[in-house]
Scaffold this motif. Structure first.
Motif, PDB file in Angstrom:
ATOM      1  N   GLN A 144      -7.103   1.676   6.174  1.00 37.16           N
ATOM      2  CA  GLN A 144      -6.385   0.699   5.361  1.00 37.16           C
ATOM      3  C   GLN A 144      -5.452  -0.144   6.228  1.00 37.16           C
ATOM      4  OE1 GLN A 144      -4.638   3.565   2.563  1.00 37.16           O
ATOM      5  NE2 GLN A 144      -5.793   2.578   0.902  1.00 37.16           N
ATOM      6  N   LEU A 195       0.836  -1.205   0.000  1.00 39.48           N
ATOM      7  CA  LEU A 195       0.000   0.000   0.000  1.00 39.48           C
ATOM      8  C   LEU A 195       0.872   1.258   0.000  1.00 39.48           C
ATOM      9  CD1 LEU A 195      -2.899  -0.894   2.478  1.00 39.48           C
ATOM     10  CD2 LEU A 195      -3.147  -0.263   0.074  1.00 39.48           C
ATOM     11  N   ILE A 220      -0.769   6.421   3.694  1.00 39.11           N
ATOM     12  CA  ILE A 220      -1.689   5.346   4.055  1.00 39.11           C
ATOM     13  C   ILE A 220      -2.770   5.887   4.982  1.00 39.11           C
ATOM     14  CG2 ILE A 220      -0.370   4.603   6.095  1.00 39.11           C
ATOM     15  CD1 ILE A 220      -1.066   1.679   5.257  1.00 39.11           C
TER      16      ILE A 220
END
Length: 324
Positions: free
Chosen positions: A19, A7, A15
């Motif tokens: 998430q 990610l 981020i």
């Protein structure tokens, strides 16, 4: 964790808390990363994995994730599509969300709601962004002036990143546009290579409201054995005089061959005793009153005995410095 690393790599080191939790981290894990300054909060619930200055892409990702589901909008979408180029990187990040949502965006983020949000966003791009054609059409529709709207279309077409036909399709697919007819007309001109919008605007913005003599539209002429038409021809008989006004409707740099052809036309006109001036969108749309005054003086030099008259916009020009 592999998913977290993936990610961060995909999202330029940015981020969202949600998430991280979805990838298996706990709230305690997230708090630990922040406490150790391995993650730094950008917006509430959004972090970047360093303590230095944020790049434009990181700011863009942070804005999108802070308002998720969201995508880059306006000039932010255009910059993401085009790359850094001449687009300023210090402006606020514009994002678009679904129309039914009410988003309180963090500082430095400008939200907009759109009814066709889901259909107009390219979710596969990183970060997600409004499709280029729809971003251009929306910017042109919301531009401060008609000339600014034309400039948006001109830059997009001139950069060969899209075409008038594709932008026209985006106009047709957008349900609510304030400038729909204007944008359709301009794009139609670009596609057909004509300048009818500019010619009509010259009549209604410059010539008619300022009492200039009535010009002959599309006056036929023959030069070099080839039949052609002059945009506007002013002619007088006592004494005999002639003045041509050509409306240059090209929105971006044309070929050397085309420009050479225009100069040849001007030279042929001079041999016939008529001088030529070329006017563009700025003079006709943005500076119609001052253009009318200058054309009027030019016609007087040629032999016109009349006098330009002020229009309501001329009063605004005197008080605000702007036409209209």
């Amino acid at each position: 964790m592999d998913e977290i690393r993936a990610l961060l790599e995909l999202q330029d080191g940015v981020i969202a808390r949600r998430q991280a939790l979805a990838a298996g981290m706990t709230p305690i894990d997230v708090a630990r990363m922040v406490r150790r300054s391995e993650w730094v909060q950008v917006h509430r619930g959004v972090y970047v994995n360093h303590t230095g200055h944020l790049s434009w892409n990181q700011r863009a990702w942070a804005a999108v994730l802070a308002c998720w589901p969201a995508a880059l909008d306006g000039w932010s979408a255009v910059r993401a599509h085009e790359g850094p180029g001449r687009r300023a990187g210090d402006r606020a990040i514009a994002i678009v969300v679904a129309h039914e949502r009410k988003v309180v965006a963090p500082a430095g983020v400008i939200p907009r709601r759109a009814r066709a949000f889901a259909d107009q966003v390219q979710w596969n791009l990183t970060p997600p962004r409004l499709r280029y054609d729809h971003a251009i059409v929306d910017l042109a529709d919301r531009a401060r002036t008609d000339l600014d709207a034309i400039a948006v279309l001109a830059d997009a077409c001139g950069g060969r990143r899209t075409t008038a036909r594709r932008l026209g399709a985006a106009v047709a697919a957008t349900s609510r546009l304030e400038r729909r007819r204007f944008l359709e007309a301009i794009l139609g001109d670009v596609e057909e290579g004509t300048c009818s919008v500019l010619e009509h605007a010259y009549l209604t913005n410059v010539e008619r409201p300022h009492g200039l003599p009535k010009g002959i539209r599309q006056a036929p002429a023959i030069a070099g054995g080839r039949r052609m038409f002059r945009d506007v021809l002013y002619r007088g008989s006592k004494p005999a005089w002639a003045q041509l006004v050509e409306l240059d409707g090209r929105l971006f740099h044309d070929s050397t061959k085309a420009r050479d052809r225009d100069m040849e036309r001007d030279l042929d006109a001079a041999l016939e005793g008529a001088d030529t001036v070329r006017l563009g969108y700025g003079q006709v749309f943005d500076r119609a009153c001052t253009t009318a005054g200058k054309v009027g003086r030019l016609l007087q030099i040629r032999g016109w005995t009349g006098e330009p008259i002020p229009c309501p916009g001329c009063a605004s020009l005197r008080t605000t410095g702007k036409c209209g």
